[in-house]
Design a protein around this motif. Structure first.
Motif, PDB file in Angstrom:
ATOM      1  N   LEU A 138      99.040  54.414  30.716  1.00  0.00           N
ATOM      2  CA  LEU A 138      98.463  54.314  32.056  1.00  0.00           C
ATOM      3  C   LEU A 138      97.407  55.384  32.227  1.00  0.00           C
ATOM      4  O   LEU A 138      97.511  56.471  31.650  1.00  0.00           O
ATOM      5  N   SER A 139      96.404  55.091  33.033  1.00  0.00           N
ATOM      6  CA  SER A 139      95.420  56.101  33.392  1.00  0.00           C
ATOM      7  C   SER A 139      95.198  56.113  34.901  1.00  0.00           C
ATOM      8  O   SER A 139      94.267  56.733  35.392  1.00  0.00           O
ATOM      9  N   GLY A 140      96.067  55.421  35.606  1.00  0.00           N
ATOM     10  CA  GLY A 140      95.987  55.350  37.055  1.00  0.00           C
ATOM     11  C   GLY A 140      97.273  55.862  37.683  1.00  0.00           C
ATOM     12  O   GLY A 140      98.306  55.962  37.040  1.00  0.00           O
ATOM     13  N   ASP A 141      97.192  56.182  38.964  1.00  0.00           N
ATOM     14  CA  ASP A 141      98.315  56.751  39.689  1.00  0.00           C
ATOM     15  C   ASP A 141      99.493  55.795  39.713  1.00  0.00           C
ATOM     16  O   ASP A 141      99.320  54.576  39.763  1.00  0.00           O
ATOM     17  N   PHE A 142     100.696  56.358  39.661  1.00  0.00           N
ATOM     18  CA  PHE A 142     101.917  55.578  39.770  1.00  0.00           C
ATOM     19  C   PHE A 142     103.018  56.478  40.315  1.00  0.00           C
ATOM     20  O   PHE A 142     102.846  57.685  40.454  1.00  0.00           O
ATOM     21  N   SER A 143     104.143  55.867  40.653  1.00  0.00           N
ATOM     22  CA  SER A 143     105.292  56.637  41.113  1.00  0.00           C
ATOM     23  C   SER A 143     106.548  56.074  40.452  1.00  0.00           C
ATOM     24  O   SER A 143     106.562  54.944  39.980  1.00  0.00           O
ATOM     25  N   PHE A 144     107.582  56.905  40.428  1.00  0.00           N
ATOM     26  CA  PHE A 144     108.851  56.463  39.845  1.00  0.00           C
ATOM     27  C   PHE A 144     110.000  57.157  40.576  1.00  0.00           C
ATOM     28  O   PHE A 144     109.809  58.168  41.263  1.00  0.00           O
ATOM     29  N   VAL A 167     100.500  66.154  38.809  1.00  0.00           N
ATOM     30  CA  VAL A 167      99.088  65.898  38.568  1.00  0.00           C
ATOM     31  C   VAL A 167      98.797  66.020  37.078  1.00  0.00           C
ATOM     32  O   VAL A 167      99.160  67.009  36.443  1.00  0.00           O
ATOM     33  N   VAL A 168      98.147  64.995  36.536  1.00  0.00           N
ATOM     34  CA  VAL A 168      97.660  65.027  35.156  1.00  0.00           C
ATOM     35  C   VAL A 168      96.198  65.438  35.238  1.00  0.00           C
ATOM     36  O   VAL A 168      95.372  64.697  35.770  1.00  0.00           O
ATOM     37  N   ALA A 169      95.895  66.644  34.736  1.00  0.00           N
ATOM     38  CA  ALA A 169      94.547  67.192  34.866  1.00  0.00           C
ATOM     39  C   ALA A 169      93.949  67.504  33.494  1.00  0.00           C
ATOM     40  O   ALA A 169      94.663  67.966  32.599  1.00  0.00           O
ATOM     41  N   PRO A 170      92.646  67.266  33.334  1.00  0.00           N
ATOM     42  CA  PRO A 170      92.011  67.611  32.059  1.00  0.00           C
ATOM     43  C   PRO A 170      91.878  69.125  31.922  1.00  0.00           C
ATOM     44  O   PRO A 170      91.659  69.828  32.908  1.00  0.00           O
ATOM     45  N   THR A 171      92.009  69.625  30.687  1.00  0.00           N
ATOM     46  CA  THR A 171      91.821  71.047  30.425  1.00  0.00           C
ATOM     47  C   THR A 171      90.487  71.303  29.728  1.00  0.00           C
ATOM     48  O   THR A 171      89.973  72.417  29.783  1.00  0.00           O
ATOM     49  N   CYS A 172      89.957  70.301  29.047  1.00  0.00           N
ATOM     50  CA  CYS A 172      88.671  70.409  28.367  1.00  0.00           C
ATOM     51  C   CYS A 172      88.134  68.997  28.154  1.00  0.00           C
ATOM     52  O   CYS A 172      88.801  68.019  28.495  1.00  0.00           O
ATOM     53  N   ARG A 218      99.701  61.617  39.953  1.00  0.00           N
ATOM     54  CA  ARG A 218      98.281  61.437  40.242  1.00  0.00           C
ATOM     55  C   ARG A 218      97.467  61.870  39.021  1.00  0.00           C
ATOM     56  O   ARG A 218      97.802  62.842  38.365  1.00  0.00           O
ATOM     57  N   PHE A 219      96.413  61.147  38.752  1.00  0.00           N
ATOM     58  CA  PHE A 219      95.523  61.469  37.635  1.00  0.00           C
ATOM     59  C   PHE A 219      94.226  62.043  38.190  1.00  0.00           C
ATOM     60  O   PHE A 219      93.539  61.366  38.963  1.00  0.00           O
ATOM     61  N   ALA A 220      93.871  63.254  37.784  1.00  0.00           N
ATOM     62  CA  ALA A 220      92.617  63.868  38.210  1.00  0.00           C
ATOM     63  C   ALA A 220      91.434  63.240  37.479  1.00  0.00           C
ATOM     64  O   ALA A 220      90.308  63.302  37.954  1.00  0.00           O
ATOM     65  N   ALA A 221      91.702  62.649  36.323  1.00  0.00           N
ATOM     66  CA  ALA A 221      90.684  61.937  35.535  1.00  0.00           C
ATOM     67  C   ALA A 221      91.390  60.753  34.884  1.00  0.00           C
ATOM     68  O   ALA A 221      92.616  60.715  34.817  1.00  0.00           O
ATOM     69  N   GLY A 262     118.386  51.176  33.963  1.00  0.00           N
ATOM     70  CA  GLY A 262     117.979  50.908  35.334  1.00  0.00           C
ATOM     71  C   GLY A 262     118.052  52.128  36.231  1.00  0.00           C
ATOM     72  O   GLY A 262     117.954  52.018  37.449  1.00  0.00           O
ATOM     73  N   LYS A 263     118.200  53.311  35.656  1.00  0.00           N
ATOM     74  CA  LYS A 263     118.269  54.535  36.451  1.00  0.00           C
ATOM     75  C   LYS A 263     116.896  55.179  36.650  1.00  0.00           C
ATOM     76  O   LYS A 263     116.751  56.106  37.424  1.00  0.00           O
ATOM     77  N   LEU A 264     115.923  54.675  35.933  1.00  0.00           N
ATOM     78  CA  LEU A 264     114.548  55.128  36.076  1.00  0.00           C
ATOM     79  C   LEU A 264     113.713  53.886  36.385  1.00  0.00           C
ATOM     80  O   LEU A 264     113.545  53.014  35.543  1.00  0.00           O
ATOM     81  N   VAL A 265     113.222  53.793  37.632  1.00  0.00           N
ATOM     82  CA  VAL A 265     112.517  52.591  38.063  1.00  0.00           C
ATOM     83  C   VAL A 265     111.132  52.944  38.588  1.00  0.00           C
ATOM     84  O   VAL A 265     110.911  54.039  39.109  1.00  0.00           O
ATOM     85  N   SER A 266     110.223  51.989  38.421  1.00  0.00           N
ATOM     86  CA  SER A 266     108.858  52.155  38.894  1.00  0.00           C
ATOM     87  C   SER A 266     108.278  50.781  39.180  1.00  0.00           C
ATOM     88  O   SER A 266     108.738  49.779  38.640  1.00  0.00           O
ATOM     89  N   ALA A 267     107.241  50.755  40.015  1.00  0.00           N
ATOM     90  CA  ALA A 267     106.561  49.496  40.318  1.00  0.00           C
ATOM     91  C   ALA A 267     105.640  49.085  39.174  1.00  0.00           C
ATOM     92  O   ALA A 267     105.235  47.934  39.096  1.00  0.00           O
ATOM     93  N   VAL A 268     105.309  50.012  38.289  1.00  0.00           N
ATOM     94  CA  VAL A 268     104.456  49.710  37.136  1.00  0.00           C
ATOM     95  C   VAL A 268     105.300  49.699  35.870  1.00  0.00           C
ATOM     96  O   VAL A 268     106.384  50.272  35.824  1.00  0.00           O
ATOM     97  N   ARG A 269     104.783  49.059  34.841  1.00  0.00           N
ATOM     98  CA  ARG A 269     105.466  49.005  33.557  1.00  0.00           C
ATOM     99  C   ARG A 269     105.363  50.370  32.885  1.00  0.00           C
ATOM    100  O   ARG A 269     104.269  50.902  32.699  1.00  0.00           O
TER     101      ARG A 269
END
Length: 182
Positions: free
Chosen positions: A172-178, A6-11, A129-132, A160-167
């Motif tokens: 990025l500021s939206g959720d992704f997986s890898f 989770v990417v969460a804001p601290t301030c 996941r992005f909390a903000a 090619g050992k690290l793959v994701s559906a997004v570039r």
């Protein structure tokens, strides 16, 4: 096994805008609002302070809005100087465009990986996941979360050992997986 980071804001982020007094380029928001009533019309501003001279600038939230068109809960939150409301409004693209501002998130977020027990596995499946809406480079997140240098992460992507559906190259500021295969 899927791990969730989770990417969460601290301030609150730094507001990038030119100061009229000292020509500084950054302001800090402290969650204070100014509400001005003119009969049945309201003007509302989010107040930000210059990081150099301390001068106050106003970011327009509502302009000449009829009192009955504003939800009472929203008005109460503005009167109470709700810092969470300030954070929500700063992330609103319409407010940023109207006030000609940008946000600087450096040092205003953290990555919660849930521990480092997954790092010794041969295959790591991670959902981020992005909390903000915080624009961050995925390479930086993967580097920080896996404890690898950024150059190593770039090498894993090229191999090619690290793959994701997004570039994974930009921000990025939206959720992704890898998926990371060692």
């Amino acid at each position: 096994m899927l791990n969730t980071w989770v990417v969460a804001p601290t301030c609150l982020p730094t507001v990038l805008r030119r100061c009229h007094s000292c020509a500084s380029g950054s302001f800090r928001a402290n969650g204070k609002f100014r509400v001005n009533a003119n009969h049945k019309l309201l003007d509302t501003w989010l107040l930000v302070l210059c990081t150099s001279c301390g001068d106050t600038a106003k970011l327009t939230v509502l302009e000449r809005a009829h009192v009955r068109s504003i939800r009472p809960e929203l008005l109460d939150r503005m009167h109470d100087n709700d810092a969470d409301l300030a954070a929500e409004l700063l992330q609103d693209p319409v407010l940023r465009r109207r006030n000609h501002i940008a946000l600087d998130w450096d040092g205003a977020w953290r990555l919660d990986t849930g521990g480092s027990d997954h790092l010794d596995r041969e295959v790591i499946d991670v959902s981020v996941r992005f909390a903000a809406r915080i624009p961050v480079r995925p390479v930086r997140l993967i580097s920080e979360g896996c404890g690898l240098p950024r150059a190593e992460v770039e090498r894993l992507i090229a191999a090619g050992k690290l793959v994701s559906a997004v570039r994974l190259g930009g921000r990025l500021s939206g959720d992704f997986s890898f998926l990371l295969k060692r």
